[in-house]
Each structure stands twice: as structure tokens, then as C-alpha cells.
Design a protein around this motif. Structure first.
Motif, PDB file in Angstrom:
ATOM      1  N   LEU A  32      25.593 -25.237  39.436  1.00  0.00           N
ATOM      2  CA  LEU A  32      25.105 -26.525  39.924  1.00  0.00           C
ATOM      3  C   LEU A  32      25.524 -27.609  38.942  1.00  0.00           C
ATOM      4  CD1 LEU A  32      22.930 -27.908  41.996  1.00  0.00           C
ATOM      5  CD2 LEU A  32      21.647 -28.125  39.879  1.00  0.00           C
ATOM      6  N   SER A  33      26.031 -28.708  39.454  1.00  0.00           N
ATOM      7  CA  SER A  33      26.362 -29.826  38.582  1.00  0.00           C
ATOM      8  C   SER A  33      25.348 -30.946  38.767  1.00  0.00           C
ATOM      9  CB  SER A  33      27.767 -30.320  38.914  1.00  0.00           C
ATOM     10  OG  SER A  33      28.011 -31.477  38.173  1.00  0.00           O
ATOM     11  N   LEU A  34      24.894 -31.517  37.650  1.00  0.00           N
ATOM     12  CA  LEU A  34      24.087 -32.737  37.686  1.00  0.00           C
ATOM     13  C   LEU A  34      25.047 -33.876  37.407  1.00  0.00           C
ATOM     14  CD1 LEU A  34      21.033 -31.586  35.507  1.00  0.00           C
ATOM     15  CD2 LEU A  34      21.232 -31.537  38.000  1.00  0.00           C
ATOM     16  N   LEU A  35      25.253 -34.710  38.420  1.00  0.00           N
ATOM     17  CA  LEU A  35      26.262 -35.769  38.328  1.00  0.00           C
ATOM     18  C   LEU A  35      25.583 -37.122  38.447  1.00  0.00           C
ATOM     19  CD1 LEU A  35      29.298 -36.760  38.578  1.00  0.00           C
ATOM     20  CD2 LEU A  35      29.004 -36.522  41.046  1.00  0.00           C
ATOM     21  N   LEU A  45      16.871 -33.872  32.185  1.00  0.00           N
ATOM     22  CA  LEU A  45      16.560 -32.730  33.047  1.00  0.00           C
ATOM     23  C   LEU A  45      17.085 -31.432  32.425  1.00  0.00           C
ATOM     24  CD1 LEU A  45      15.422 -31.586  35.640  1.00  0.00           C
ATOM     25  CD2 LEU A  45      17.462 -32.335  36.859  1.00  0.00           C
ATOM     26  N   LEU A  46      18.297 -31.481  31.900  1.00  0.00           N
ATOM     27  CA  LEU A  46      18.888 -30.285  31.283  1.00  0.00           C
ATOM     28  C   LEU A  46      18.072 -29.843  30.061  1.00  0.00           C
ATOM     29  CD1 LEU A  46      21.624 -28.695  31.898  1.00  0.00           C
ATOM     30  CD2 LEU A  46      22.404 -29.666  29.746  1.00  0.00           C
ATOM     31  N   ARG A  47      17.657 -30.814  29.256  1.00  0.00           N
ATOM     32  CA  ARG A  47      16.893 -30.496  28.036  1.00  0.00           C
ATOM     33  C   ARG A  47      15.509 -29.921  28.377  1.00  0.00           C
ATOM     34  NH1 ARG A  47      18.256 -32.442  23.121  1.00  0.00           N
ATOM     35  NH2 ARG A  47      16.104 -32.983  22.622  1.00  0.00           N
ATOM     36  N   ILE A  48      14.949 -30.354  29.492  1.00  0.00           N
ATOM     37  CA  ILE A  48      13.658 -29.787  29.920  1.00  0.00           C
ATOM     38  C   ILE A  48      13.852 -28.331  30.352  1.00  0.00           C
ATOM     39  CG2 ILE A  48      11.867 -29.903  31.712  1.00  0.00           C
ATOM     40  CD1 ILE A  48      12.141 -32.986  31.573  1.00  0.00           C
ATOM     41  N   ILE A  49      14.938 -28.062  31.053  1.00  0.00           N
ATOM     42  CA  ILE A  49      15.213 -26.678  31.484  1.00  0.00           C
ATOM     43  C   ILE A  49      15.434 -25.800  30.248  1.00  0.00           C
ATOM     44  CG2 ILE A  49      16.826 -25.180  32.736  1.00  0.00           C
ATOM     45  CD1 ILE A  49      17.361 -27.673  34.581  1.00  0.00           C
ATOM     46  N   ALA A  50      16.101 -26.373  29.235  1.00  0.00           N
ATOM     47  CA  ALA A  50      16.376 -25.615  28.007  1.00  0.00           C
ATOM     48  C   ALA A  50      15.108 -25.363  27.194  1.00  0.00           C
ATOM     49  CB  ALA A  50      17.388 -26.384  27.155  1.00  0.00           C
ATOM     50  N   GLY A  51      14.116 -26.242  27.337  1.00  0.00           N
ATOM     51  CA  GLY A  51      12.932 -26.138  26.489  1.00  0.00           C
ATOM     52  C   GLY A  51      13.061 -27.005  25.247  1.00  0.00           C
ATOM     53  N   LEU A  52      14.041 -27.895  25.230  1.00  0.00           N
ATOM     54  CA  LEU A  52      14.215 -28.806  24.090  1.00  0.00           C
ATOM     55  C   LEU A  52      13.351 -30.051  24.271  1.00  0.00           C
ATOM     56  CD1 LEU A  52      18.106 -28.537  23.874  1.00  0.00           C
ATOM     57  CD2 LEU A  52      16.480 -27.699  22.163  1.00  0.00           C
ATOM     58  N   GLU A  53      12.866 -30.239  25.474  1.00  0.00           N
ATOM     59  CA  GLU A  53      12.036 -31.393  25.812  1.00  0.00           C
ATOM     60  C   GLU A  53      10.910 -30.857  26.680  1.00  0.00           C
ATOM     61  OE1 GLU A  53      12.118 -34.755  24.450  1.00  0.00           O
ATOM     62  OE2 GLU A  53      14.193 -34.732  25.182  1.00  0.00           O
ATOM     63  N   PHE A 190      25.519 -27.736  34.893  1.00  0.00           N
ATOM     64  CA  PHE A 190      26.612 -28.425  34.244  1.00  0.00           C
ATOM     65  C   PHE A 190      26.393 -29.930  34.394  1.00  0.00           C
ATOM     66  CE2 PHE A 190      30.804 -30.240  34.443  1.00  0.00           C
ATOM     67  CZ  PHE A 190      31.592 -29.442  33.629  1.00  0.00           C
ATOM     68  N   VAL A 191      26.187 -30.637  33.277  1.00  0.00           N
ATOM     69  CA  VAL A 191      25.970 -32.089  33.335  1.00  0.00           C
ATOM     70  C   VAL A 191      27.289 -32.825  33.155  1.00  0.00           C
ATOM     71  CG1 VAL A 191      25.063 -34.035  31.982  1.00  0.00           C
ATOM     72  CG2 VAL A 191      23.577 -32.129  32.555  1.00  0.00           C
ATOM     73  N   THR A 192      27.561 -33.776  34.023  1.00  0.00           N
ATOM     74  CA  THR A 192      28.762 -34.593  33.858  1.00  0.00           C
ATOM     75  C   THR A 192      28.576 -35.954  34.530  1.00  0.00           C
ATOM     76  OG1 THR A 192      31.155 -34.726  34.223  1.00  0.00           O
ATOM     77  CG2 THR A 192      29.899 -33.597  35.903  1.00  0.00           C
ATOM     78  N   HIS A 193      29.357 -36.951  34.083  1.00  0.00           N
ATOM     79  CA  HIS A 193      29.350 -38.233  34.785  1.00  0.00           C
ATOM     80  C   HIS A 193      30.663 -38.393  35.566  1.00  0.00           C
ATOM     81  CE1 HIS A 193      31.355 -39.031  30.945  1.00  0.00           C
ATOM     82  NE2 HIS A 193      32.130 -39.781  31.688  1.00  0.00           N
ATOM     83  N   ASP A 194      31.489 -37.319  35.544  1.00  0.00           N
ATOM     84  CA  ASP A 194      32.818 -37.381  36.154  1.00  0.00           C
ATOM     85  C   ASP A 194      32.798 -36.642  37.498  1.00  0.00           C
ATOM     86  OD1 ASP A 194      36.122 -36.848  34.808  1.00  0.00           O
ATOM     87  OD2 ASP A 194      35.466 -36.578  36.873  1.00  0.00           O
TER      88      ASP A 194
END
Ligand code: ATP
Length: 342
Positions: A32-35, A45-53, A190-194
């Protein structure tokens, strides 16, 4: 592993609402890409899934049904790849990949087998004994990826992993990554702005805007059936035609364009590849500029809509700046979206 997020939101101190309450399911093995543009909340959102936030109270994060909402990062068994490789410069490729496995206290034989497996998967065998400082940027990022997957994480999280690379390498590694991630079979986000990167790599793309998921779907679905103006513009650069609707026609400065149906209360958009030069076409435009791009020409057109339009033209020659041309747009290629409040 199936990842399930329920009502995941994040408010930073100072009342910055970085993420509005979000529900999301990512299936086993799905990529899944977060764009979205800068600041839309994708890294949060990614950091929350990781547990960093930590998410705001009321959120639930489940890994295969197990509630990990309050679990710290080191317990979640995730793999991460960032823009900066964060490799140990004084260690070899093999040493870097094996490091996390050693820390887990796995038996030597098991470590060796897993390291060899990911070295083969990531095609790093020719460089296995080299110090990572003697590798190119693309090779280093492959090592970072191999290191992240070697411990067999439950989910792989990638934050702009390609953005430190130059344009040519980026495209090459993008295609490699799409193949590699599928070989691993690991659920990945996968986080991207592209947008090209998101479309090339992901099974599904979640387009984010102002702290929310504006639309989620396969790349094709997002491209062909955008749900909002934002998604239409962000994915595939749809252009607004403006004009005045009358029955199944759109009246534009350059002529009247047939629509697929009578569409009161809608805005009409078009993509550059759907505007055709056609001597019988209903629209008239003046060519402003022509750019030759190898596979096609990009033509800037004035006088059709209220704003300049671009057309992609793949013929062997193109009209010249200043010429008047006729255009056609197939009605089924138009994108009609309900008018949004200004
Ligand atoms: P980029 O592509 O620029 O990294 P992004 O989409 O990943 O952007 P986030 O980093 O998730 O966006 O940020 C979302 C919003 O939350 C932004 O307005 C940002 O300024 C804010 N924000 C992020 N981290 C913090 C923090 N630690 N404290 C306060 N505000 C934050």
C-alpha cells in the motif's frame, strides 16, 4: 500479516491535527502506498503504525487481530527503510544485513542462511564483502532493504526510500523495488509524494490530503475514477475545463464540447493524453508552445478553456506555435465531478 487501523488520529501539542480519525485495512502481502503532498499526514500515519508515535486515545491498531496500539516499537516486529540508509559504514554488506539477526540472538547457522537468502533476493552477492561506503546510492538502498527484511518483519514500512537518489537511479530502483517487495511477500506500506512512484510500486494507493485519506484504490481506479478534484489533479494532473453546462454540452471559449450525459452541478476535467488534434474536432485553439519529449510532443493550447490546456500528441510532427488547430475530446474520456464548495 493483515494490518487493521480503526479511528487512528493524531493531534500534536499546539493543537495541530496532523491526522483525522482514519480507518484502514492492509491485507497480507499487500503493498500500500500513502501518497500526498508535504504536510498531509502520511509520515505521521506511518510512525503511528511503527509505534514511534502514539495515536490519540480511541485508536486501535491490530496486527493479525493482535492489539498492538500501546506496544512499543521494539515489540512490534516491523522493518523500516528510510530515505537515509542509516547503515553501519565500517561494516560489510553481509555484516550490516546480519547485525539485527545477531542482536536477536539467533543461532549462527540460521543467521548465515537468512543473510544469504536476502543477499540473493536483493542481488547483492557481488558486493557482499564490500564495506557499504564502497557502494553506489542505489546499492546502499538495496542493502538497507535487505537488512530490513532479514529478520522477517510482520510489516515493512518505507518512508520516501528513493528520494535521496538521482532521477535515473530512482526510476530504476523504483521498478526493482516493485519486483523485490512482491518476492518478499511481506505486507508493506510505502510513503511517497511522487505519484509515479506510488503507481509503479503499490497494489493500492491511499491518496492523502489535509490529514485524511481522500481516496483509496488501485492505481487504475484512482486514475480513471477520481472521487474528488484533489485526487483528479494530484493523480495524473487532470485539468479543469471550466465553461458553462447546458444539457449534455459544455460551452467553452473554443467551442461546444459534447458530454457523456447531462451533468448539472458538475465540474468537467480532462487529461492531456485525452485531447486529440482532429481537423473535424468541435474545439478551436491557438498553439502557444510545443515541447518535443521523444515519445511525444507536449503542446500548450490557448483559447479553448479559461486556462491554458496541455495536450500530448504522439504523431511524427506537431503544429507550430501560433497556428490555429482543431481539437476533439471523446466524451467518455472526460472526468465529471460534483462541484465542490470553494
Ligand atoms: P512530508 O512529506 O513533508 O514529510 P507528511 O505528509 O509526511 O509531509 P507529516 O510529517 O505527517 O506530513 O505532518 C503532518 C502535519 O503534522 C504537518 O502539519 C506537520 O507540521 C505536523 N507535525 C508533524 N510532526 C509534528 C510534531 N512532532 N509536532 C508538531 N507538529 C507536527
Amino acid at each position: 500479516m493483515t494490518l487493521t487501523l480503526t479511528q487512528v488520529a493524531k493531534t500534536f501539542s499546539g493543537a495541530t491535527r496532523a491526522l483525522l480519525p482514519t480507518d484502514l485495512t492492509v491485507e497480507q502481502g499487500e503493498i500500500l502506498s500513502l501518497l500526498g503532498p508535504s504536510g498531509c499526514g502520511k509520515t505521521t500515519l506511518l510512525r503511528i503504525i511503527a509505534g514511534l508515535e502514539r495515536a490519540d486515545p480511541g485508536a486501535k491498531i491490530r496486527f493479525d487481530g493482535e492489539d498492538v496500539t500501546t506496544q512499543p516499537v521494539e515489540k512490534r516486529k516491523i522493518g523500516m527503510v528510510f530515505q537515509s540508509y542509516a547503515l553501519f559504514p565500517n561494516m560489510s554488506v553481509r555484516g550490516n544485513i546480519g547485525y539485527g539477526l545477531k542482536m536477536q540472538g539467533l543461532p549462527r547457522a540460521e543467521i548465515a542462511a537468512r543473510v544469504e537468502e536476502v543477499i540473493a533476493l536483493c542481488q547483492l552477492a557481488p558486493y557482499a564483502e564490500r564495506p557499504v561506503t564502497a557502494l553506489s546510492g542505489g546499492q546502499r538502498q538495496r542493502v538497507a532493504l535487505a537488512r530490513a527484511v532479514a529478520p522477517r518483519p510482520r510489516v515493512l514500512l518505507l518512508d520516501e526510500p528513493l528520494s535521496a537518489l538521482d532521477a535515473a537511479l530512482r526510476t530504476q530502483l523504483r521498478d526493482e523495488l516493485a519486483v523485490l517487495l512482491r518476492r518478499f511477500g511481506i505486507t508493506a506500506i510505502f510513503v511517497t509524494h511522487d505519484q509515479d512512484e506510488a503507481m509503479a510500486i503499490a497494489d493500492r494507493v491511499a491518496v492523502m490530503s489535509h490529514g485524511r485519506i481522500a481516496q483509496i484504490g488501485t492505481p487504475e481506479a484512482l486514475y480513471r475514477n477520481p472521487a474528488t478534484t484533489f485526487v483528479a489533479r494530484f493523480v495524473g494532473d487532470a485539468m479543469a475545463l471550466g465553461g458553462r453546462l447546458e444539457g449534455a454540452e459544455l460551452h467553452l471559449p473554443g467551442g461546444s464540447l459534447p458530454l457523456p450525459s447531462s451533468s448539472p452541478g458538475h465540474d468537467v476535467f480532462v487529461r492531456a493524453e485525452d485531447i486529440r488534434l482532429d481537423a473535424q474536432g468541435p474545439l478551436t485553439a491557438r498553439v502557444e508552445s510545443v515541447t518535443f519529449l521523444g515519445t511525444h510532443y507536449r503542446i500548450a493550447l490557448h483559447g479553448v478553456a479559461h486556462e491554458p490546456l496541455f495536450a500530448l500528441h504522439s504523431g511524427l510532427s506537431a503544429p507550430r506555435p501560433g497556428e490555429e488547430v482543431r481539437l476533439a475530446i471523446a466524451p467518455e474520456r472526460l472526468i465529471l465531478l460534483p462541484k465542490e464548495p470553494a
